[in-house]
Design an enzyme around this catalytic site. Sequence first.
Site, mmCIF file in Angstrom:
data_model
loop_
_atom_site.group_PDB
_atom_site.id
_atom_site.type_symbol
_atom_site.label_atom_id
_atom_site.label_comp_id
_atom_site.label_asym_id
_atom_site.label_seq_id
_atom_site.Cartn_x
_atom_site.Cartn_y
_atom_site.Cartn_z
ATOM 1 N N LYS A 99 -75.329 -49.158 31.755
ATOM 2 C CA LYS A 99 -75.900 -47.482 32.146
ATOM 3 C C LYS A 99 -74.636 -46.314 32.134
ATOM 4 C CE LYS A 99 -75.825 -46.685 36.977
ATOM 5 N NZ LYS A 99 -75.237 -45.364 37.691
ATOM 6 N N SER A 132 -60.666 -41.791 37.350
ATOM 7 C CA SER A 132 -62.159 -40.948 37.308
ATOM 8 C C SER A 132 -61.736 -41.770 36.120
ATOM 9 C CB SER A 132 -62.388 -41.020 38.473
ATOM 10 O OG SER A 132 -63.419 -39.566 37.896
ATOM 11 N N ASP A 190 -67.816 -50.706 41.188
ATOM 12 C CA ASP A 190 -68.818 -50.312 42.007
ATOM 13 C C ASP A 190 -69.952 -52.088 41.522
ATOM 14 O OD1 ASP A 190 -69.187 -48.405 40.550
ATOM 15 O OD2 ASP A 190 -70.072 -48.222 38.966
ATOM 16 N N ARG A 234 -70.165 -45.962 50.339
ATOM 17 C CA ARG A 234 -70.296 -47.733 50.072
ATOM 18 C C ARG A 234 -68.929 -48.409 50.720
ATOM 19 N NH1 ARG A 234 -71.431 -48.045 43.967
ATOM 20 N NH2 ARG A 234 -73.727 -47.532 44.304
HETATM 21 C C1 S3P Z 1 -69.234 -44.033 35.880
HETATM 22 C C2 S3P Z 1 -68.004 -43.939 36.450
HETATM 23 C C3 S3P Z 1 -67.111 -44.635 37.608
HETATM 24 C C4 S3P Z 1 -68.623 -45.359 38.330
HETATM 25 C C5 S3P Z 1 -69.705 -44.993 38.581
HETATM 26 C C6 S3P Z 1 -69.830 -44.859 36.160
HETATM 27 C C7 S3P Z 1 -68.876 -42.973 34.674
HETATM 28 O O1 S3P Z 1 -67.031 -43.360 38.381
HETATM 29 O O2 S3P Z 1 -67.823 -45.688 40.045
HETATM 30 O O3 S3P Z 1 -70.833 -45.586 38.564
HETATM 31 O O4 S3P Z 1 -70.333 -43.548 34.058
HETATM 32 O O5 S3P Z 1 -68.098 -43.216 33.947
HETATM 33 P P1 S3P Z 1 -65.866 -42.332 38.130
HETATM 34 O O6 S3P Z 1 -65.367 -42.666 37.317
HETATM 35 O O7 S3P Z 1 -66.190 -41.100 39.614
HETATM 36 O O8 S3P Z 1 -64.793 -43.139 39.786
#
Ligand code: S3P
Length: 433
Positions: free
Chosen positions: A21, A166, A318, A349
């Site tokens: 994804k 993040s 996740d 969560r």
């Molecule tokens: C993601 C980063 C994560 C993850 C999210 C998808 C991404 O979030 O939890 O499902 O695709 O960059 P954070 O980077 O904000 O923790």
Amino acid sequence: MTFFAPATSGLRGTLAAPPDKSISHRAALLAAMTSEPVQVTGYLNAEDTHSTLRAVQALAAIVEIRDDDILFRGPGLRAAAQPTGPIDVGNAGTLLRLLPGWLAGQAGGVWILDGDESIRRRPVDRIAEPLAQMGARLDAREGRFTPLTIAGSRLTGTSYELPVASAQIKSCILFAGLLASGATRIREPGPSRDHTERMLVQAGARVERDGDVLTVHPQDELEVDRIDVPGDPSSVAFHAAAAMLVPGSRLVLDGVAVNWTRVGFFRIAQRMGAVVVGPLEEPQDGIPAGEPVAELDIADSALGGTVVEAHEVPLAIDELPLVALLGCFAEGETLVRGAGELRLKETDRIAMVVDGLRGLGASIEATEDGFAVTGIGGLRGGVMAAHGDHRLAMLGAVAGLASREGVEVVGMEAAAVSYPGFTADLERLLSPA
Ligand code: S3P
């Protein structure tokens, strides 16, 4: 409501991992930023990534869905169109956080981003702050929620220290840095998924890493012919967890992205005693070009509790609900610390995992930034609500297979956000031909 009965035999066979994804979102955005055609293979066919296709179409990308791939003809880095209405990001937090990074630097345009009920509760101040520091003009409801209005302007490179590890915030700033004048530096408190950096390098952008500092330089254009999306470790983690818990399981996961910033769950599970065989990528210096892909073999085995520390959290963010589930079946205590970010996901969560699993008989307590689980050798079962959160829906299903009485999942359809074939794949592995 969907009932997941206790499995009477193990999960057996091979699962072709559904496309990733995170990488799919990035592939569509990057292809739209490129003015020459870009072929994307293995793009995820799910609700979240459909939102991204619709978004880039609204910005003037031509998206041709073919039998084996998608061909994007993007407007290019500085020519996103201005649609007449708001861009609907649906349930996709990644789209909400990444897209503004691209739009903020395009002077003259005004865009509005909005989404579903869950998106309207998810903060955007985390991206608005660094973008504003670069000179962006943004306006969010109550300063931190959608609708988010982005008025494109000239950006200046900056140095920004991320308050949390993040990938979404980091990626947003990286995109903005492509359009800024001067270099943009990002200091990370710890590693998070690095797909954006890898893909930008592949597209000829100048992105460098020196320890925990990333530098991105302004770019005239991006150049990439083709992006291959590998399988999603976060999606197959659910079937893997089921195979770790249901006796008699032997599961092969095929085509999984084993990027070290994504496979934290498999390392934690190994530490708990799970059988996970396969080449998980080792931490890399610098920015590797491309994504490593491998096959993973999973089998059931006895588990013991573990402590997941803050530095491991972004690498398994996740999948932490699954760590809680494994903890219910493990001997001793399982603790997750430093995971306050979980409260800002599609649902809170921490609260939802604790409520959901407790309703099935678990001994689990919420802490401010994680949870503590006492292994009780199994779960009774019962009813668990997904609250519109895809990962909670899939958690309930896996809990049901491993439980004594089964689990009714209320709102199983939420799984379609990331993994529409989830239940069909599970059923096939439980009754192989
Ligand atoms: C993601 C980063 C994560 C993850 C999210 C998808 C991404 O979030 O939890 O499902 O695709 O960059 P954070 O980077 O904000 O923790």
